[in-house]
Design a protein around this motif. Structure first.
Motif, PDB file in Angstrom:
ATOM      1  N   THR A 118       0.846  -1.194   0.000  1.00 58.86           N
ATOM      2  CA  THR A 118       0.000   0.000   0.000  1.00 58.86           C
ATOM      3  C   THR A 118       0.879   1.241   0.000  1.00 58.86           C
ATOM      4  N   SER A 172      -0.399   4.248   0.934  1.00 56.93           N
ATOM      5  CA  SER A 172      -1.113   5.241   1.737  1.00 56.93           C
ATOM      6  C   SER A 172      -0.211   5.939   2.749  1.00 56.93           C
ATOM      7  N   THR A 211      -0.010   8.459 -10.500  1.00 51.57           N
ATOM      8  CA  THR A 211      -0.225   8.791  -9.085  1.00 51.57           C
ATOM      9  C   THR A 211      -1.441   9.692  -8.899  1.00 51.57           C
ATOM     10  N   GLN A 212      -1.866  10.376  -9.972  1.00 50.12           N
ATOM     11  CA  GLN A 212      -3.049  11.226  -9.875  1.00 50.12           C
ATOM     12  C   GLN A 212      -4.331  10.395  -9.949  1.00 50.12           C
ATOM     13  N   ARG A 213      -4.248   9.243 -10.599  1.00 50.95           N
ATOM     14  CA  ARG A 213      -5.442   8.429 -10.790  1.00 50.95           C
ATOM     15  C   ARG A 213      -5.635   7.398  -9.681  1.00 50.95           C
ATOM     16  N   ASP A 214      -4.541   6.819  -9.215  1.00 47.97           N
ATOM     17  CA  ASP A 214      -4.636   5.749  -8.227  1.00 47.97           C
ATOM     18  C   ASP A 214      -5.036   6.334  -6.866  1.00 47.97           C
ATOM     19  N   ARG A 215      -6.093   5.801  -6.286  1.00 47.94           N
ATOM     20  CA  ARG A 215      -6.603   6.339  -5.020  1.00 47.94           C
ATOM     21  C   ARG A 215      -5.689   6.070  -3.839  1.00 47.94           C
ATOM     22  N   ASP A 216      -4.727   5.171  -4.036  1.00 50.47           N
ATOM     23  CA  ASP A 216      -3.825   4.827  -2.939  1.00 50.47           C
ATOM     24  C   ASP A 216      -2.793   5.925  -2.683  1.00 50.47           C
ATOM     25  N   ARG A 237      -1.440   9.676  -1.997  1.00 47.93           N
ATOM     26  CA  ARG A 237      -1.818  10.997  -1.510  1.00 47.93           C
ATOM     27  C   ARG A 237      -1.060  12.044  -2.327  1.00 47.93           C
ATOM     28  N   ARG A 238      -1.650  13.218  -2.506  1.00 43.52           N
ATOM     29  CA  ARG A 238      -1.031  14.228  -3.373  1.00 43.52           C
ATOM     30  C   ARG A 238      -0.006  15.079  -2.633  1.00 43.52           C
ATOM     31  N   HIS A 245       1.239  17.391  -5.652  1.00 41.37           N
ATOM     32  CA  HIS A 245       0.139  18.305  -5.928  1.00 41.37           C
ATOM     33  C   HIS A 245       0.638  19.596  -6.572  1.00 41.37           C
TER      34      HIS A 245
END
Length: 405
Positions: free
Chosen positions: A94, A96, A120-125, A127-128, A177
């Motif tokens: 993970t 996260s 990394t912008q698409r994968d919900r795992d 963080r920005r 981000h």
């Protein structure tokens, strides 16, 4: 009665439904740091630093295990590499808790870098707010060479050291981000923290405490890591580097105060061999931009409040008002000189500005489309820029007079 029983069964089913896909925490493997290198045949080499959750916790469990495991894979992209990890890691990976992404300088200069981060912008795992660091050597070598002495848990180390940007200003605030915003806006430069674990020949003749890029600092330490200066990005691609001083100045010239209470040294105007140390507090800049058809005219006033912390020459700058005025004018002249050198460097060498002055310039247009048509990045190359410093010396520390020897 039968209807009531059915209703109760349905109600219980609703509450239990949330547990069907539960995963125990011990089934996870937490990736703390990710390294990205250019691979063979258009692939990417991804390095995972996976922390051992049983090491470094407050429970003081004695475990005879290493604090982390470092694995490198050759993969098509960053996200699919997670599946490859299952060939050797028994737990589910993970991201996260990932604190930093390390990118080699060679890969950051390639056209594949920014598209690779798109995952990394698409994968919900992901963080920005994951910190971004560019290193001189391969990212896999950087991660393996870094051995912080006080932090067994790598996640804590990267969290602490990247947060130092706010205190010293030698490295910028750089995360996923902000990189995405700045790249998609395409209005200027973006600065990313620069580091290395392979120092070059140390620089012994330097102008100030920030006149270095990572690798040039003369230090004796078992941990070879140096984090100093910044990698300059334009359109999502690395195009150059800035020293620690230039990175700090770039942040001082920005509209909003984010770096404050920094320490700096200045030449002593009455003793060329000595330096005067001061703690600098910045107030809000006054930035005036006049838009003309050919180029913008930019006037910036930077108010600085100084607290003098060291006068090795023992010159009386405290009670002698004439000397005090001389010191203030000397600092002001030096700051304006090095600032204009940096502005010219950004115009001629990088072709863009990292000072976020575009945020002020876009307010001069009624519509954002009109601002885009004006083409700020191109117009900035010929901008007429004037930067003045409003210096005020607030105090001279706890000593009223210099000591008499």
């Amino acid at each position: 009665m039968k209807i009531l029983r059915i209703a109760c069964l349905l109600l219980i089913t609703i509450f239990l439904a949330g547990c069907w896909d539960r995963i125990e925490i011990e089934e996870f493997a937490f990736v703390s740091v990710i390294g990205l290198d250019e691979g063979e045949h258009g692939k990417v080499r991804v390095t995972f630093l996976i922390i051992n959750p049983q090491i470094g916790t407050s429970t003081n469990i004695q475990v005879d295990e290493p604090p982390n495991d470092i694995i490198t894979f050759l993969s098509d992209d960053l996200v699919s590499c997670r599946e490859l990890a299952s060939t050797s890691v028994a737990r589910r990976l993970t991201f996260s808790h990932t604190k930093a992404i390390i990118v080699s300088e060679a890969f950051a200069k390639s056209d594949r870098f920014f598209p690779m981060l798109e995952a990394t912008q698409r994968d919900r795992d992901f963080r920005r707010d994951i910190n971004l660091i560019v290193c001189k050597e391969k990212a896999s070598e950087f991660i393996r060479n870094n051995h912080p002495p006080f932090d067994i848990r790598a996640s804590k180390y990267y969290e602490f050291i990247t947060s130092r940007w706010e205190d010293v200003g030698f490295v910028p605030l750089s995360n996923l981000h902000r990189l995405s915003l700045r790249t998609l806006d395409d209005l200027g430069l973006f600065l990313v923290t620069y580091a290395t674990t392979k120092p070059d020949d140390p620089k012994t003749n330097f102008d100030s405490e920030g006149d270095f890029i990572a690798g040039q600092i003369d230090k004796l330490d078992e941990n070879p890591l140096q984090m100093m200066g910044s990698a300059v990005f334009k359109k999502g691609k690395m195009i150059g580097k800035m020293t620690g001083d230039e990175t700090r100045l770039s942040q001082i010239l920005r509209p909003n105060v984010i770096t404050n209470n920094i320490l700096a040294t200045f030449p002593d105007p009455l003793n060329e061999e000595e330096k005067v140390s001061a703690k600098i507090a910045r107030r809000k800049n006054k930035i005036k931009i006049k838009i003309t058809d050919d180029y913008p005219i930019i006037d910036v006033t930077v108010p600085l409040v100084l607290s003098i912390t060291s006068i090795p020459s023992e010159t009386d700058y405290v009670t002698n008002i004439k000397n005090q005025e001389l010191l203030k004018n000397s600092i002001q002249k030096r700051m304006e000189s090095i600032t204009m050198e940096l502005v010219k460097k950004t115009q001629k060498e990088f072709g863009g500005e990292p000072f976020l002055w575009s945020e002020i310039a876009r307010r001069k247009f009624w519509l954002f489309e009109d601002f885009n048509k004006y083409n700020w990045p191109e117009k900035y190359k010929n901008a007429k820029v004037t930067v003045k410093y409003d210096i005020r010396i607030e105090d001279f520390g706890k000593h009223y007079k210099p000591p008499k020897l």
